[in-house]
Design an enzyme around this catalytic site. Structure first.
Site, PDB file in Angstrom:
ATOM      1  CG  HIS A 203     -10.266 -29.762  15.252  1.00  0.00           C
ATOM      2  ND1 HIS A 203     -11.340 -30.505  15.704  1.00  0.00           N
ATOM      3  CD2 HIS A 203     -10.685 -28.476  15.251  1.00  0.00           C
ATOM      4  CE1 HIS A 203     -12.345 -29.698  15.971  1.00  0.00           C
ATOM      5  NE2 HIS A 203     -11.981 -28.453  15.702  1.00  0.00           N
TER       6      HIS A 203
ATOM      7  CD  GLU B  78      -9.625 -28.199  28.225  1.00  0.00           C
ATOM      8  OE1 GLU B  78     -10.390 -27.278  27.961  1.00  0.00           O
ATOM      9  OE2 GLU B  78      -8.563 -28.040  28.853  1.00  0.00           O
TER      10      GLU B  78
ATOM     11  N   GLY C 264     -12.041 -41.744   5.603  1.00  0.00           N
ATOM     12  CA  GLY C 264     -10.617 -42.048   5.584  1.00  0.00           C
ATOM     13  C   GLY C 264      -9.811 -41.281   4.559  1.00  0.00           C
TER      14      GLY C 264
ATOM     15  CG  MET D  83     -15.682 -38.925  13.682  1.00  0.00           C
ATOM     16  SD  MET D  83     -14.780 -37.364  13.668  1.00  0.00           S
ATOM     17  CE  MET D  83     -16.125 -36.229  13.864  1.00  0.00           C
TER      18      MET D  83
ATOM     19  NE  ARG E  60     -16.834 -41.115  26.505  1.00  0.00           N
ATOM     20  CZ  ARG E  60     -17.245 -40.836  25.263  1.00  0.00           C
ATOM     21  NH1 ARG E  60     -16.473 -41.107  24.231  1.00  0.00           N
ATOM     22  NH2 ARG E  60     -18.418 -40.298  25.048  1.00  0.00           N
TER      23      ARG E  60
HETATM   24  C1  GAR Z   1     -11.827 -34.550   8.715  1.00  0.00           C
HETATM   25  O1  GAR Z   1     -12.278 -33.306   8.265  1.00  0.00           O
HETATM   26  C2  GAR Z   1     -11.228 -34.415  10.103  1.00  0.00           C
HETATM   27  O2  GAR Z   1     -10.563 -33.202  10.304  1.00  0.00           O
HETATM   28  C3  GAR Z   1     -12.460 -34.496  10.965  1.00  0.00           C
HETATM   29  O3  GAR Z   1     -13.264 -35.481  10.362  1.00  0.00           O
HETATM   30  C4  GAR Z   1     -12.993 -35.506   8.965  1.00  0.00           C
HETATM   31  C5  GAR Z   1     -12.658 -36.927   8.591  1.00  0.00           C
HETATM   32  O4  GAR Z   1     -12.550 -37.055   7.202  1.00  0.00           O
HETATM   33  N1  GAR Z   1     -12.115 -34.835  12.304  1.00  0.00           N
HETATM   34  C6  GAR Z   1     -12.774 -34.359  13.361  1.00  0.00           C
HETATM   35  O5  GAR Z   1     -13.736 -33.624  13.267  1.00  0.00           O
HETATM   36  C7  GAR Z   1     -12.238 -34.831  14.681  1.00  0.00           C
HETATM   37  N2  GAR Z   1     -12.870 -34.131  15.746  1.00  0.00           N
HETATM   38  P1  GAR Z   1     -11.768 -38.292   6.576  1.00  0.00           P
HETATM   39  O6  GAR Z   1     -12.357 -39.553   7.203  1.00  0.00           O
HETATM   40  O7  GAR Z   1     -12.068 -38.212   5.117  1.00  0.00           O
HETATM   41  O8  GAR Z   1     -10.309 -38.135   6.888  1.00  0.00           O
END
Ligand code: GAR
Length: 212
Positions: free
Chosen positions: A105, A139, A12, A86, A61
């Site tokens: 992302h 997508e 987070g 995720m 899902r």
């Molecule tokens: C972040 O780097 C975000 O960009 C990535 O997960 C991490 C979460 O970190 N998101 C993805 O890969 C989505 N496909 P956080 O929980 O510390 O914000």
């Protein structure tokens, strides 16, 4: 005031960056698909409503997404924010929040959609890597791009050092994108995000830098 629902799955830190950014928004709720997500504690400590919709409790899902939509809609958001969420979302979910679903992302899309972006950037030998904030379309990791930050890939980078450099920029561009949205400055035309009024023209990012 723009009402935000933030979806997280773990740490987070992007959510924290939003909470700390003094945005002109109301944080309606933080929802996680994992009860153990550390970000839930952070949000609760800030007095923000939290909820868990555990994906393992649903048969598929589609059923999970219906439950998630039901929980999200209780909080009547203007914008749903994926901050390290995720889970791949169904088309029905994405359509339900069309134009009001935004994601961060950890790559310069359309390069490196999906997972393990930093490993893949290192393996590809790119000299610039980065992060993207974009609207979500069915997508995965393809929707209209609001803002991107590029960082250099250094010769001695590891996955961890590169990830940290990118994450620091995520924490800068994600609040900015949401501020623009809340200010009503963002529109989507022919798949491109336009910012009105524009903020100026950035310089070229060149890595390694030129000799002179
Ligand atoms: C972040 O780097 C975000 O960009 C990535 O997960 C991490 C979460 O970190 N998101 C993805 O890969 C989505 N496909 P956080 O929980 O510390 O914000």
């Amino acid at each position: 005031m723009t009402r935000l629902v933030i979806l997280i799955s773990g740490r987070g830190s992007n959510m924290e960056a939003l909470l700390a950014a003094d945005l002109p928004v109301e944080f309606a709720a933080v929802i996680s698909n994992r009860a153990t997500a550390p970000g839930l504690q952070t949000a609760a400590a800030r007095g923000i409503t939290t909820a868990v919709v555990d994906h393992t409790a649903y048969a598929d899902r589609a059923a999970f997404d219906v439950a998630l939509m039901t929980e999200i809609d209780r909080h009547q958001p203007d914008l749903v924010v994926l901050a390290g969420f995720m889970r791949v979302l169904t088309d029905a979910f994405v359509h339900h929040y069309a134009g009001r679903l935004i994601n961060v992302h950890p790559a310069l899309l359309p390069a490196f959609p999906g997972l393990h972006t930093h490993e893949r950037a290192l393996a590809a030998g790119v000299k610039l890597h980065g992060c993207t904030v974009h609207f979500v379309t069915p997508e995965v990791d393809v929707g209209p791009i609001v803002i991107q930050a590029a960082v250099p890939v250094l010769d001695d980078d590891t996955v961890d050092s590169l990830a940290a450099r990118v994450l620091a920029e995520e924490h800068r561009i994600f609040p900015q994108a949401i501020r623009w949205f809340a200010e009503g400055r963002v529109s989507i035309t022919a798949g491109r995000v336009l910012l009105r009024p524009p903020t100026g023209t950035p310089h070229a990012l060149i890595s390694p830098p030129l000799d002179d």
